[in-house]
Design a protein around this motif. Sequence first.
Motif, PDB file in Angstrom:
ATOM      1  N   ASP A 114      62.239  51.674  57.153  1.00 34.63           N
ATOM      2  CA  ASP A 114      62.823  52.734  57.138  1.00 34.63           C
ATOM      3  C   ASP A 114      62.717  53.589  58.754  1.00 34.63           C
ATOM      4  O   ASP A 114      63.442  53.067  59.507  1.00 34.63           O
ATOM      5  CB  ASP A 114      63.354  53.504  56.023  1.00 34.63           C
ATOM      6  CG  ASP A 114      62.857  52.962  54.528  1.00 34.63           C
ATOM      7  OD1 ASP A 114      64.484  52.092  54.034  1.00 34.63           O
ATOM      8  OD2 ASP A 114      62.536  53.401  53.597  1.00 34.63           O
ATOM      9  N   GLU A 158      58.484  55.631  54.877  1.00 36.13           N
ATOM     10  CA  GLU A 158      59.695  55.263  54.275  1.00 36.13           C
ATOM     11  C   GLU A 158      60.072  55.660  53.190  1.00 36.13           C
ATOM     12  O   GLU A 158      59.436  57.270  52.577  1.00 36.13           O
ATOM     13  CB  GLU A 158      58.438  54.160  52.885  1.00 36.13           C
ATOM     14  CG  GLU A 158      58.094  52.853  53.826  1.00 36.13           C
ATOM     15  CD  GLU A 158      59.111  51.721  54.332  1.00 36.13           C
ATOM     16  OE1 GLU A 158      60.341  52.097  54.866  1.00 36.13           O
ATOM     17  OE2 GLU A 158      59.105  50.457  53.559  1.00 36.13           O
ATOM     18  N   ARG A 214      64.467  52.601  63.710  1.00 37.00           N
ATOM     19  CA  ARG A 214      64.662  52.429  61.933  1.00 37.00           C
ATOM     20  C   ARG A 214      65.293  51.012  61.936  1.00 37.00           C
ATOM     21  O   ARG A 214      65.237  50.250  62.626  1.00 37.00           O
ATOM     22  CB  ARG A 214      66.217  54.080  61.156  1.00 37.00           C
ATOM     23  CG  ARG A 214      67.692  53.688  61.586  1.00 37.00           C
ATOM     24  CD  ARG A 214      68.179  54.730  61.354  1.00 37.00           C
ATOM     25  NE  ARG A 214      69.258  54.151  62.321  1.00 37.00           N
ATOM     26  CZ  ARG A 214      70.275  55.143  61.671  1.00 37.00           C
ATOM     27  NH1 ARG A 214      70.461  55.942  60.925  1.00 37.00           N
ATOM     28  NH2 ARG A 214      71.337  54.403  62.558  1.00 37.00           N
ATOM     29  N   GLN A 215      65.122  50.562  60.450  1.00 37.58           N
ATOM     30  CA  GLN A 215      65.269  49.637  60.094  1.00 37.58           C
ATOM     31  C   GLN A 215      64.648  48.609  60.917  1.00 37.58           C
ATOM     32  O   GLN A 215      65.315  47.846  61.377  1.00 37.58           O
ATOM     33  CB  GLN A 215      66.967  49.263  60.416  1.00 37.58           C
ATOM     34  CG  GLN A 215      67.350  50.440  58.767  1.00 37.58           C
ATOM     35  CD  GLN A 215      66.604  50.494  56.940  1.00 37.58           C
ATOM     36  OE1 GLN A 215      67.512  49.053  56.509  1.00 37.58           O
ATOM     37  NE2 GLN A 215      66.172  50.721  57.314  1.00 37.58           N
ATOM     38  N   TYR A 235      58.799  42.300  55.990  1.00 41.76           N
ATOM     39  CA  TYR A 235      59.178  43.647  55.598  1.00 41.76           C
ATOM     40  C   TYR A 235      60.151  43.643  56.479  1.00 41.76           C
ATOM     41  O   TYR A 235      59.804  44.378  58.034  1.00 41.76           O
ATOM     42  CB  TYR A 235      58.478  44.427  55.075  1.00 41.76           C
ATOM     43  CG  TYR A 235      57.749  43.642  54.329  1.00 41.76           C
ATOM     44  CD1 TYR A 235      58.106  43.162  52.661  1.00 41.76           C
ATOM     45  CD2 TYR A 235      56.544  44.061  54.426  1.00 41.76           C
ATOM     46  CE1 TYR A 235      57.724  43.263  51.407  1.00 41.76           C
ATOM     47  CE2 TYR A 235      55.143  42.661  53.612  1.00 41.76           C
ATOM     48  CZ  TYR A 235      55.937  42.667  51.860  1.00 41.76           C
ATOM     49  OH  TYR A 235      55.683  42.009  51.138  1.00 41.76           O
ATOM     50  N   ILE A 236      61.743  45.024  56.322  1.00 40.05           N
ATOM     51  CA  ILE A 236      62.291  45.960  56.928  1.00 40.05           C
ATOM     52  C   ILE A 236      61.904  47.089  56.841  1.00 40.05           C
ATOM     53  O   ILE A 236      61.654  47.989  55.482  1.00 40.05           O
ATOM     54  CB  ILE A 236      63.705  45.662  56.958  1.00 40.05           C
ATOM     55  CG1 ILE A 236      64.415  44.289  56.936  1.00 40.05           C
ATOM     56  CG2 ILE A 236      64.533  46.283  57.627  1.00 40.05           C
ATOM     57  CD1 ILE A 236      64.239  43.928  57.859  1.00 40.05           C
TER      58      ILE A 236
END
Length: 94
Positions: A18, A29, A8-9, A15-16
């Motif tokens: 989810d 996402e 995650r993240q 981009y980050i």
Amino acid sequence: MNGWKFRRQMPIAGYIVDFVCIEGGLIVEADGSQHQEHEEYDARRTARLEREGFKVLRFWNNEILQQTEAVLEEILKRLPPHPGPLPKGEGVLR
């Protein structure tokens, strides 16, 4: 998650994201209400991530909370069969 490991993240292509399953090539996402106002940005972001070779699935936060099993089933449908056995404790979506 059927033998697949999700992180995650994680940063990908500037981009980050989810959640991402690198081996399965899948990004998940979780979108809140703020995404209704950023559809154009989200479309560009998705296109960029897809050019990197990922499939991108988006779910609304309330969908994840209220229809968790259906969301998990949809994620599983988008992943190929896992290539082999995993060590004990691997493959949990967290």
